[in-house]
Motif scaffolding. Structure first.
Motif, mmCIF file in Angstrom:
data_model
loop_
_atom_site.group_PDB
_atom_site.id
_atom_site.type_symbol
_atom_site.label_atom_id
_atom_site.label_comp_id
_atom_site.label_asym_id
_atom_site.label_seq_id
_atom_site.Cartn_x
_atom_site.Cartn_y
_atom_site.Cartn_z
ATOM 1 N N VAL A 63 0.810 -1.224 0.000
ATOM 2 C CA VAL A 63 0.000 0.000 0.000
ATOM 3 C C VAL A 63 0.841 1.270 0.000
ATOM 4 N N LYS A 64 2.138 1.130 0.044
ATOM 5 C CA LYS A 64 3.009 2.307 0.065
ATOM 6 C C LYS A 64 2.782 3.159 -1.176
ATOM 7 N N GLY A 65 2.655 4.456 -0.954
ATOM 8 C CA GLY A 65 2.412 5.374 -2.053
ATOM 9 C C GLY A 65 0.953 5.520 -2.425
ATOM 10 N N ARG A 66 0.094 4.665 -1.878
ATOM 11 C CA ARG A 66 -1.342 4.731 -2.195
ATOM 12 C C ARG A 66 -2.185 5.076 -0.955
ATOM 13 N N PHE A 67 -1.794 4.572 0.201
ATOM 14 C CA PHE A 67 -2.555 4.790 1.435
ATOM 15 C C PHE A 67 -1.797 5.765 2.331
ATOM 16 N N THR A 68 -2.554 6.549 3.095
ATOM 17 C CA THR A 68 -1.972 7.467 4.062
ATOM 18 C C THR A 68 -2.729 7.356 5.377
ATOM 19 N N ILE A 69 -1.984 7.084 6.444
ATOM 20 C CA ILE A 69 -2.578 7.035 7.773
ATOM 21 C C ILE A 69 -2.307 8.354 8.489
ATOM 22 N N SER A 70 -3.297 8.817 9.247
ATOM 23 C CA SER A 70 -3.129 10.048 10.016
ATOM 24 C C SER A 70 -3.965 9.933 11.291
ATOM 25 N N ARG A 71 -3.723 10.843 12.225
ATOM 26 C CA ARG A 71 -4.463 10.797 13.481
ATOM 27 C C ARG A 71 -4.767 12.199 13.963
ATOM 28 N N ASP A 72 -5.865 12.311 14.697
ATOM 29 C CA ASP A 72 -6.247 13.556 15.351
ATOM 30 C C ASP A 72 -6.334 13.235 16.842
ATOM 31 N N ASN A 73 -5.319 13.602 17.578
ATOM 32 C CA ASN A 73 -5.257 13.247 18.987
ATOM 33 C C ASN A 73 -6.361 13.920 19.808
ATOM 34 N N ALA A 74 -6.756 15.102 19.409
ATOM 35 C CA ALA A 74 -7.815 15.808 20.133
ATOM 36 C C ALA A 74 -9.151 15.085 20.025
ATOM 37 N N LYS A 75 -9.322 14.356 18.921
ATOM 38 C CA LYS A 75 -10.574 13.637 18.690
ATOM 39 C C LYS A 75 -10.442 12.137 18.928
ATOM 40 N N ASN A 76 -9.261 11.675 19.361
ATOM 41 C CA ASN A 76 -9.024 10.238 19.553
ATOM 42 C C ASN A 76 -9.416 9.448 18.303
ATOM 43 N N THR A 77 -9.002 9.950 17.161
ATOM 44 C CA THR A 77 -9.433 9.387 15.880
ATOM 45 C C THR A 77 -8.237 9.097 14.986
ATOM 46 N N VAL A 78 -8.337 7.992 14.266
ATOM 47 C CA VAL A 78 -7.335 7.628 13.273
ATOM 48 C C VAL A 78 -8.030 7.498 11.929
ATOM 49 N N GLN A 81 -6.583 7.138 4.493
ATOM 50 C CA GLN A 81 -6.945 7.589 3.162
ATOM 51 C C GLN A 81 -6.404 6.577 2.175
ATOM 52 N N MET A 82 -7.301 6.002 1.375
ATOM 53 C CA MET A 82 -6.915 4.950 0.439
ATOM 54 C C MET A 82 -7.182 5.436 -0.982
ATOM 55 N N ASN A 83 -6.117 5.581 -1.734
ATOM 56 C CA ASN A 83 -6.215 6.020 -3.130
ATOM 57 C C ASN A 83 -5.760 4.907 -4.063
ATOM 58 N N SER A 84 -6.096 5.061 -5.336
ATOM 59 C CA SER A 84 -5.693 4.081 -6.354
ATOM 60 C C SER A 84 -5.997 2.660 -5.897
ATOM 61 N N LEU A 85 -7.195 2.459 -5.422
ATOM 62 C CA LEU A 85 -7.574 1.157 -4.873
ATOM 63 C C LEU A 85 -7.558 0.073 -5.942
ATOM 64 N N LYS A 86 -7.187 -1.123 -5.502
ATOM 65 C CA LYS A 86 -7.089 -2.291 -6.370
ATOM 66 C C LYS A 86 -8.021 -3.379 -5.850
ATOM 67 N N PRO A 87 -8.449 -4.292 -6.710
ATOM 68 C CA PRO A 87 -9.308 -5.390 -6.241
ATOM 69 C C PRO A 87 -8.676 -6.177 -5.088
ATOM 70 N N GLU A 88 -7.369 -6.283 -5.090
ATOM 71 C CA GLU A 88 -6.699 -7.023 -4.007
ATOM 72 C C GLU A 88 -6.720 -6.291 -2.671
#
Length: 120
Positions: A63-78, A81-88
């Motif tokens: 998933v490198k180069g296609r997915f991005t993980i991020s977090r908002d600590n104030a909202k306790n949320t992760v 973002q998934m781009n260029s999705l593939k059937p796999e």
């Protein structure tokens, strides 16, 4: 009690994008590592991406180069973002948080899972 609630899964065509969210609620004192895992039919659950409290990220090679993980600590949320999705990429996606409740030690908590289906 702590709950992790996921949202954002669905059906998308190959090449499309989705954004997953996972929010933790309850008597939370601190959250250490946050991550996303996935499990496809007949396969073992695998780590997709993780992010430390300091913002360092780690991704599985597929998933490198296609997915991005991020977090908002104030909202306790992760987020994932998934781009260029593939059937796999089709799988049930689970969020995971290593967190500590007030007066307890750190332990892992899991979301209920959200289905991501990518059509070819």
């Amino acid at each position: 009690q702590v709950q992790l609630v996921e949202s954002g899964g669905g059906l998308v065509q190959a090449g499309g994008s989705l954004r997953l969210s996972c929010a933790a609620s309850g008597s939370i004192f601190s959250i250490n590592l946050m991550g996303w895992y996935r499990q496809a039919p007949g396969k073992q659950r695998e780590l997709v991406a993780s992010i430390t409290g300091g913002g360092s990220t780690n991704y599985t090679d597929s998933v490198k180069g296609r997915f991005t993980i991020s977090r908002d600590n104030a909202k306790n949320t992760v987020y994932l973002q998934m781009n260029s999705l593939k059937p796999e990429d089709t799988a049930v996606y689970y969020c995971n948080m290593n967190l500590r409740r007030w007066g307890t030690a750190y332990r892992d908590y899991w979301g209920q899972g959200t289905q991501v289906t990518v059509s070819s």
